[in-house]
Design a protein around this motif. Sequence first.
Motif, PDB file in Angstrom:
ATOM      1  N   LEU A  43      12.987  -0.859  -0.082  1.00  0.00           N
ATOM      2  CA  LEU A  43      14.082  -1.046  -1.029  1.00  0.00           C
ATOM      3  C   LEU A  43      13.676  -0.623  -2.432  1.00  0.00           C
ATOM      4  N   PHE A  44      12.539  -1.116  -2.905  1.00  0.00           N
ATOM      5  CA  PHE A  44      12.125  -0.827  -4.268  1.00  0.00           C
ATOM      6  C   PHE A  44      11.739   0.629  -4.460  1.00  0.00           C
ATOM      7  N   LEU A  45      11.085   1.214  -3.457  1.00  0.00           N
ATOM      8  CA  LEU A  45      10.715   2.616  -3.582  1.00  0.00           C
ATOM      9  C   LEU A  45      11.950   3.498  -3.587  1.00  0.00           C
ATOM     10  N   GLY A  46      12.916   3.144  -2.745  1.00  0.00           N
ATOM     11  CA  GLY A  46      14.123   3.943  -2.662  1.00  0.00           C
ATOM     12  C   GLY A  46      14.931   3.899  -3.942  1.00  0.00           C
ATOM     13  N   LEU A  47      14.918   2.747  -4.624  1.00  0.00           N
ATOM     14  CA  LEU A  47      15.702   2.601  -5.838  1.00  0.00           C
ATOM     15  C   LEU A  47      14.919   2.991  -7.083  1.00  0.00           C
ATOM     16  N   GLY A  48      13.579   3.116  -6.930  1.00  0.00           N
ATOM     17  CA  GLY A  48      12.747   3.490  -8.075  1.00  0.00           C
ATOM     18  C   GLY A  48      12.736   2.443  -9.165  1.00  0.00           C
ATOM     19  N   ILE A  49      12.670   1.174  -8.775  1.00  0.00           N
ATOM     20  CA  ILE A  49      12.731   0.101  -9.750  1.00  0.00           C
ATOM     21  C   ILE A  49      11.384  -0.058 -10.434  1.00  0.00           C
ATOM     22  N   ALA A  50      11.358  -0.017 -11.752  1.00  0.00           N
ATOM     23  CA  ALA A  50      10.102  -0.024 -12.497  1.00  0.00           C
ATOM     24  C   ALA A  50       9.442  -1.384 -12.491  1.00  0.00           C
ATOM     25  N   GLY A  71      -2.186  -1.362   1.227  1.00  0.00           N
ATOM     26  CA  GLY A  71      -1.491  -0.150   0.819  1.00  0.00           C
ATOM     27  C   GLY A  71      -0.311   0.132   1.733  1.00  0.00           C
ATOM     28  N   GLU A  72       0.396   1.224   1.446  1.00  0.00           N
ATOM     29  CA  GLU A  72       1.617   1.534   2.173  1.00  0.00           C
ATOM     30  C   GLU A  72       1.379   1.710   3.676  1.00  0.00           C
ATOM     31  N   ARG A  73       0.353   2.441   4.045  1.00  0.00           N
ATOM     32  CA  ARG A  73       0.096   2.695   5.457  1.00  0.00           C
ATOM     33  C   ARG A  73      -1.345   2.323   5.811  1.00  0.00           C
ATOM     34  N   GLU A  74      -1.768   1.188   5.297  1.00  0.00           N
ATOM     35  CA  GLU A  74      -3.130   0.725   5.524  1.00  0.00           C
ATOM     36  C   GLU A  74      -3.110  -0.720   5.998  1.00  0.00           C
ATOM     37  N   PRO A  75      -4.076  -1.093   6.825  1.00  0.00           N
ATOM     38  CA  PRO A  75      -4.264  -2.522   7.081  1.00  0.00           C
ATOM     39  C   PRO A  75      -4.888  -3.177   5.856  1.00  0.00           C
ATOM     40  N   ALA A  76      -4.887  -4.478   5.822  1.00  0.00           N
ATOM     41  CA  ALA A  76      -5.349  -5.207   4.644  1.00  0.00           C
ATOM     42  C   ALA A  76      -6.864  -5.140   4.498  1.00  0.00           C
ATOM     43  N   SER A  77      -7.328  -4.903   3.271  1.00  0.00           N
ATOM     44  CA  SER A  77      -8.714  -5.153   2.893  1.00  0.00           C
ATOM     45  C   SER A  77      -8.731  -6.516   2.194  1.00  0.00           C
ATOM     46  N   PHE A  78      -9.765  -7.325   2.452  1.00  0.00           N
ATOM     47  CA  PHE A  78      -9.701  -8.695   1.941  1.00  0.00           C
ATOM     48  C   PHE A  78     -11.076  -9.226   1.569  1.00  0.00           C
ATOM     49  N   GLY A  81       2.311   4.357  -4.616  1.00  0.00           N
ATOM     50  CA  GLY A  81       3.411   3.709  -3.918  1.00  0.00           C
ATOM     51  C   GLY A  81       3.307   2.195  -4.007  1.00  0.00           C
ATOM     52  N   MET A  82       4.083   1.528  -3.176  1.00  0.00           N
ATOM     53  CA  MET A  82       4.132   0.077  -3.201  1.00  0.00           C
ATOM     54  C   MET A  82       2.903  -0.527  -2.523  1.00  0.00           C
ATOM     55  N   ARG A  83       2.264  -1.481  -3.217  1.00  0.00           N
ATOM     56  CA  ARG A  83       1.148  -2.215  -2.646  1.00  0.00           C
ATOM     57  C   ARG A  83       1.481  -3.698  -2.670  1.00  0.00           C
ATOM     58  N   ARG A  84       0.828  -4.433  -1.782  1.00  0.00           N
ATOM     59  CA  ARG A  84       0.992  -5.877  -1.772  1.00  0.00           C
ATOM     60  C   ARG A  84      -0.358  -6.547  -2.024  1.00  0.00           C
ATOM     61  N   ASP A 142       1.414 -10.506   6.090  1.00  0.00           N
ATOM     62  CA  ASP A 142       2.062  -9.467   5.290  1.00  0.00           C
ATOM     63  C   ASP A 142       3.403  -9.086   5.921  1.00  0.00           C
ATOM     64  N   PRO A 143       4.525  -9.418   5.287  1.00  0.00           N
ATOM     65  CA  PRO A 143       5.829  -9.109   5.880  1.00  0.00           C
ATOM     66  C   PRO A 143       6.124  -7.618   5.946  1.00  0.00           C
ATOM     67  N   GLU A 144       5.389  -6.805   5.165  1.00  0.00           N
ATOM     68  CA  GLU A 144       5.614  -5.363   5.139  1.00  0.00           C
ATOM     69  C   GLU A 144       4.576  -4.595   5.954  1.00  0.00           C
TER      70      GLU A 144
END
Length: 244
Positions: A5-12, A78-85, A47-50, A136-138
């Motif tokens: 959603l956020f990437l598609g809308l480009g929300i800063a 990261g976008e297409r990565e498993p979590a580093s922790f 891109g989007m990170r969590r 991670d929901p994403e």
Amino acid sequence: MWAALFLGLGIANAADLEHTLSWNLSVGGHKIGHRDVTVKYVNGDMGMRRILESWTEIDGTVGPIRVLYRQRMTAHVGEREPASFHAVMEQNGSAQEVQARWTASTWWVTNSANGRNHTTEVPANRIDISTADLMDPESRFPLSQYQTVRILSAETGDVLLGEVGDLGSKELNVAGKMLQVHGYSWDSPEGKSTFWFSADGWLVNYNVALMGVQLSAELMAPPPPGIDEFSVGYGRPSIEEIPL
């Protein structure tokens, strides 16, 4: 989901979004602790990170044994990565740390205990996900895409292989609200675990083996609403003038 959603809308100001969820932890129906997880969304150059920040505390009696356990964990995804922790644990007075860093070809896993550090280079195909990814929901690596999965435990540093089973869908009562969830089982050498997720990817309920006991976790409040129900502020649009 949120990232799309956020990437598609480009929300800063996507980095301002965060959610905190809490689970009651119990053994045999008796509450012995809680787990709190905050998921922060950060929109950067890649891109989007969590960022997942977790605090787990257990203080209770299981049979004749007093169990004291605390864990603080921070995970970056990261976008297409498993979590580093990085996770720090204390169990009945004994301290341990587990760090895991993912690269495209290798996992670097460090276990620290009793004043000693041991770092292992593990080929990327020997670890699929970690227990941090389940929060991670994403996550781009849901249990639904596996028949067997190797999971790195952020609680122990062990990597366990087990078969994944589809438990189907059902409704769960979460703090008075009926919620549709879908479940998966995972049969590892430590026993059978179950995980139930909402349609938006939030882990709602789970049952796992930890410290030799079967631990149940129930979400204390309903998870955040889906995208269609979420009110988004677009901010003031900018206008670019192009000469004719």
